[in-house]
Design a protein around this motif. Structure first.
Motif, mmCIF file in Angstrom:
data_model
loop_
_atom_site.group_PDB
_atom_site.id
_atom_site.type_symbol
_atom_site.label_atom_id
_atom_site.label_comp_id
_atom_site.label_asym_id
_atom_site.label_seq_id
_atom_site.Cartn_x
_atom_site.Cartn_y
_atom_site.Cartn_z
ATOM 1 N N LEU A 64 0.840 -1.206 0.000
ATOM 2 C CA LEU A 64 0.000 0.000 0.000
ATOM 3 C C LEU A 64 0.870 1.249 0.000
ATOM 4 O O LEU A 64 0.539 2.253 -0.641
ATOM 5 C CB LEU A 64 -0.936 -0.007 1.212
ATOM 6 N N GLY A 65 1.979 1.195 0.707
ATOM 7 C CA GLY A 65 2.895 2.341 0.713
ATOM 8 C C GLY A 65 3.418 2.673 -0.666
ATOM 9 O O GLY A 65 3.642 3.843 -0.995
ATOM 10 N N GLY A 66 3.621 1.651 -1.504
ATOM 11 C CA GLY A 66 4.031 1.903 -2.885
ATOM 12 C C GLY A 66 2.932 2.553 -3.693
ATOM 13 O O GLY A 66 3.194 3.414 -4.542
ATOM 14 N N ILE A 67 1.693 2.150 -3.445
ATOM 15 C CA ILE A 67 0.550 2.769 -4.128
ATOM 16 C C ILE A 67 0.440 4.236 -3.747
ATOM 17 O O ILE A 67 0.237 5.108 -4.605
ATOM 18 C CB ILE A 67 -0.734 1.998 -3.772
ATOM 19 N N VAL A 68 0.606 4.525 -2.464
ATOM 20 C CA VAL A 68 0.586 5.918 -2.010
ATOM 21 C C VAL A 68 1.778 6.682 -2.581
ATOM 22 O O VAL A 68 1.658 7.844 -2.983
ATOM 23 C CB VAL A 68 0.564 5.978 -0.471
ATOM 24 N N ALA A 69 2.943 6.037 -2.640
ATOM 25 C CA ALA A 69 4.124 6.695 -3.198
ATOM 26 C C ALA A 69 3.926 7.066 -4.662
ATOM 27 O O ALA A 69 4.359 8.143 -5.108
ATOM 28 C CB ALA A 69 5.348 5.786 -3.039
ATOM 29 N N MET A 70 3.284 6.196 -5.438
ATOM 30 C CA MET A 70 2.999 6.528 -6.837
ATOM 31 C C MET A 70 2.108 7.757 -6.936
ATOM 32 O O MET A 70 2.301 8.622 -7.801
ATOM 33 C CB MET A 70 2.365 5.329 -7.539
ATOM 34 N N GLU A 71 1.130 7.843 -6.048
ATOM 35 C CA GLU A 71 0.249 9.020 -6.048
ATOM 36 C C GLU A 71 1.009 10.269 -5.624
ATOM 37 O O GLU A 71 0.783 11.354 -6.171
ATOM 38 C CB GLU A 71 -0.942 8.773 -5.126
ATOM 39 N N MET A 72 1.920 10.136 -4.685
ATOM 40 C CA MET A 72 2.741 11.284 -4.277
ATOM 41 C C MET A 72 3.601 11.765 -5.434
ATOM 42 O O MET A 72 3.747 12.971 -5.654
ATOM 43 C CB MET A 72 3.603 10.901 -3.079
ATOM 44 N N ARG A 75 1.360 13.655 -7.822
ATOM 45 C CA ARG A 75 0.934 14.964 -7.321
ATOM 46 C C ARG A 75 2.079 15.957 -7.223
ATOM 47 O O ARG A 75 1.882 17.164 -7.414
ATOM 48 C CB ARG A 75 0.308 14.810 -5.927
ATOM 49 N N ALA A 76 3.262 15.474 -6.896
ATOM 50 C CA ALA A 76 4.381 16.384 -6.643
ATOM 51 C C ALA A 76 5.651 15.874 -7.307
ATOM 52 O O ALA A 76 6.642 15.551 -6.639
ATOM 53 C CB ALA A 76 4.586 16.538 -5.139
ATOM 54 N N THR A 167 0.853 7.223 -14.577
ATOM 55 C CA THR A 167 1.817 7.898 -13.706
ATOM 56 C C THR A 167 3.203 7.297 -13.876
ATOM 57 O O THR A 167 4.209 8.014 -13.963
ATOM 58 C CB THR A 167 1.374 7.781 -12.236
ATOM 59 N N LEU A 168 3.285 5.977 -13.951
ATOM 60 C CA LEU A 168 4.581 5.319 -14.127
ATOM 61 C C LEU A 168 5.222 5.704 -15.453
ATOM 62 O O LEU A 168 6.439 5.914 -15.527
ATOM 63 C CB LEU A 168 4.405 3.801 -14.056
ATOM 64 N N GLN A 169 4.444 5.822 -16.497
ATOM 65 C CA GLN A 169 4.976 6.186 -17.801
ATOM 66 C C GLN A 169 5.555 7.594 -17.809
ATOM 67 O O GLN A 169 6.447 7.901 -18.615
ATOM 68 C CB GLN A 169 3.878 6.070 -18.851
ATOM 69 N N ARG A 170 5.089 8.428 -16.910
ATOM 70 C CA ARG A 170 5.533 9.826 -16.869
ATOM 71 C C ARG A 170 6.722 10.060 -15.942
ATOM 72 O O ARG A 170 7.261 11.162 -15.909
ATOM 73 C CB ARG A 170 4.365 10.716 -16.434
ATOM 74 N N LEU A 171 7.129 9.055 -15.197
ATOM 75 C CA LEU A 171 8.223 9.233 -14.250
ATOM 76 C C LEU A 171 9.522 9.568 -14.969
ATOM 77 O O LEU A 171 9.868 8.958 -15.978
ATOM 78 C CB LEU A 171 8.414 7.968 -13.420
ATOM 79 N N LYS A 172 10.257 10.522 -14.417
ATOM 80 C CA LYS A 172 11.530 10.935 -14.995
ATOM 81 C C LYS A 172 12.642 10.891 -13.959
ATOM 82 O O LYS A 172 13.664 11.561 -14.107
ATOM 83 C CB LYS A 172 11.410 12.363 -15.549
ATOM 84 N N LEU A 197 7.079 -0.037 -17.891
ATOM 85 C CA LEU A 197 6.366 1.219 -18.081
ATOM 86 C C LEU A 197 7.218 2.435 -17.725
ATOM 87 O O LEU A 197 6.962 3.541 -18.205
ATOM 88 C CB LEU A 197 5.092 1.236 -17.230
ATOM 89 N N ILE A 198 8.227 2.228 -16.883
ATOM 90 C CA ILE A 198 9.002 3.346 -16.338
ATOM 91 C C ILE A 198 10.305 3.509 -17.113
ATOM 92 O O ILE A 198 11.061 2.552 -17.304
ATOM 93 C CB ILE A 198 9.313 3.111 -14.847
ATOM 94 N N GLN A 199 10.572 4.711 -17.526
ATOM 95 C CA GLN A 199 11.796 4.991 -18.275
ATOM 96 C C GLN A 199 13.026 4.663 -17.432
ATOM 97 O O GLN A 199 13.206 5.187 -16.340
ATOM 98 C CB GLN A 199 11.827 6.464 -18.676
ATOM 99 N N ASP A 200 13.860 3.769 -17.941
ATOM 100 C CA ASP A 200 15.137 3.406 -17.323
ATOM 101 C C ASP A 200 14.996 2.805 -15.920
ATOM 102 O O ASP A 200 15.943 2.851 -15.125
ATOM 103 C CB ASP A 200 16.077 4.616 -17.253
ATOM 104 N N ALA A 201 13.843 2.244 -15.615
ATOM 105 C CA ALA A 201 13.684 1.624 -14.298
ATOM 106 C C ALA A 201 14.530 0.370 -14.197
ATOM 107 O O ALA A 201 14.786 -0.311 -15.193
ATOM 108 C CB ALA A 201 12.223 1.280 -14.043
ATOM 109 N N GLU A 202 14.963 0.056 -12.989
ATOM 110 C CA GLU A 202 15.703 -1.166 -12.729
ATOM 111 C C GLU A 202 14.821 -2.122 -11.937
ATOM 112 O O GLU A 202 14.217 -1.736 -10.926
ATOM 113 C CB GLU A 202 16.972 -0.870 -11.934
#
Length: 241
Positions: A64-72, A75-76, A167-172, A197-202
């Motif tokens: 759940l903390g990861g789900i909240v982290a994605m929303e954070m 948002r920011a 949201t994951l696709q937009r992460l930079k 989905l995430i650019q350059d994710a490991e």
């Protein structure tokens, strides 16, 4: 100056779920634990936590903390320097998943929190081994300390959450996606999809862990988080061998 590290525990968990990582990483970093216990939705939980944090930080969330982290991060995005997503999912609850939570919510509401927890978190989501019983005991103790009202609030937030794949696709930012090979709650295949989905994710899959790798294989999680924190922002995180 090193950025602070914010850790978001999973459902019905507190700082103890990150205990080994806090003990190690706090020697070199300011570590902040922000449990998502307030708010009726994932969006409210994220907003309330953001209001309490420094201007910029590294962010790691479990379940759940990861789900909240994605929303954070949604948002920011200008405040999250880097992101670690552990044993989590970007998907919204399916109708069957939402229905599966209803009996648990009923049991928590009538004072049967242990029964609700048994239905929500069975031992087989952890890797087999001698530590399983001890970890389950800690999970139930954290839940009892947190209380049934929070169980209901968090379960409802999970039922109502939005899909976070865009949201994951937009992460930079440098992002590490980590899970245990034995995780039946949020299986490795889902984490593979997240990493794609995430650019350059490991992607890091821990062979001896299940849904709570922070407690099951704490040394490997700490190694991964330390590498992720110490690399320059423009570089990718290396997976654990």
């Amino acid at each position: 100056m090193r950025e602070p590290l914010v850790l978001i525990p999973g459902m019905m968990c507190d700082a103890r779920v990150f205990g080994p990582q806090i003990n190690d990483l706090s020697r070199d970093y300011t570590v902040i634990v922000a449990a998502p216990t307030q708010g009726e939705t994932v969006r409210e939980m994220a907003a309330l936590i953001l209001d309490q944090l420094p201007q910029r930080f590294a962010l790691a969330g479990l379940s759940l903390g990861g789900i909240v982290a994605m929303e954070m991060a949604r948002r920011a995005p200008d405040r999250v320097n880097r992101l670690a997503l552990i044993s989590t999912s970007p998907l919204a609850d399916s109708p069957s998943q939402a229905a599966w939570r209803e009996p648990q919510i009923v049991h928590a509401n009538i004072g049967r929190l242990d029964q609700a927890m048994s239905e929500a978190f069975s031992p087989d989501v952890l890797a087999p081994g001698p530590a399983r019983d001890k970890i389950m005991e800690l999970v139930f103790q954290m839940a009892r300390d947190i209380g049934p009202e929070t169980f209901v609030r968090q379960a409802r937030a999970l039922q109502r959450r939005s899909d976070a794949q865009r949201t994951l696709q937009r992460l930079k930012v440098p992002t590490m996606v980590m899970c245990g090979a034995h995780d039946k709650m949020t299986p490795p295949k889902r984490h593979e999809t997240m990493a794609e989905l995430i650019q350059d994710a490991e992607l890091v899959i821990l062979p001896d862990a299940g849904h709570l790798p922070t407690l099951e294989t704490p040394e490997h999680v700490t190694i991964g988080l330390r590498a992720w924190m110490e690399l320059p922002l423009q570089l990718r995180v290396r997976a654990i061998a």
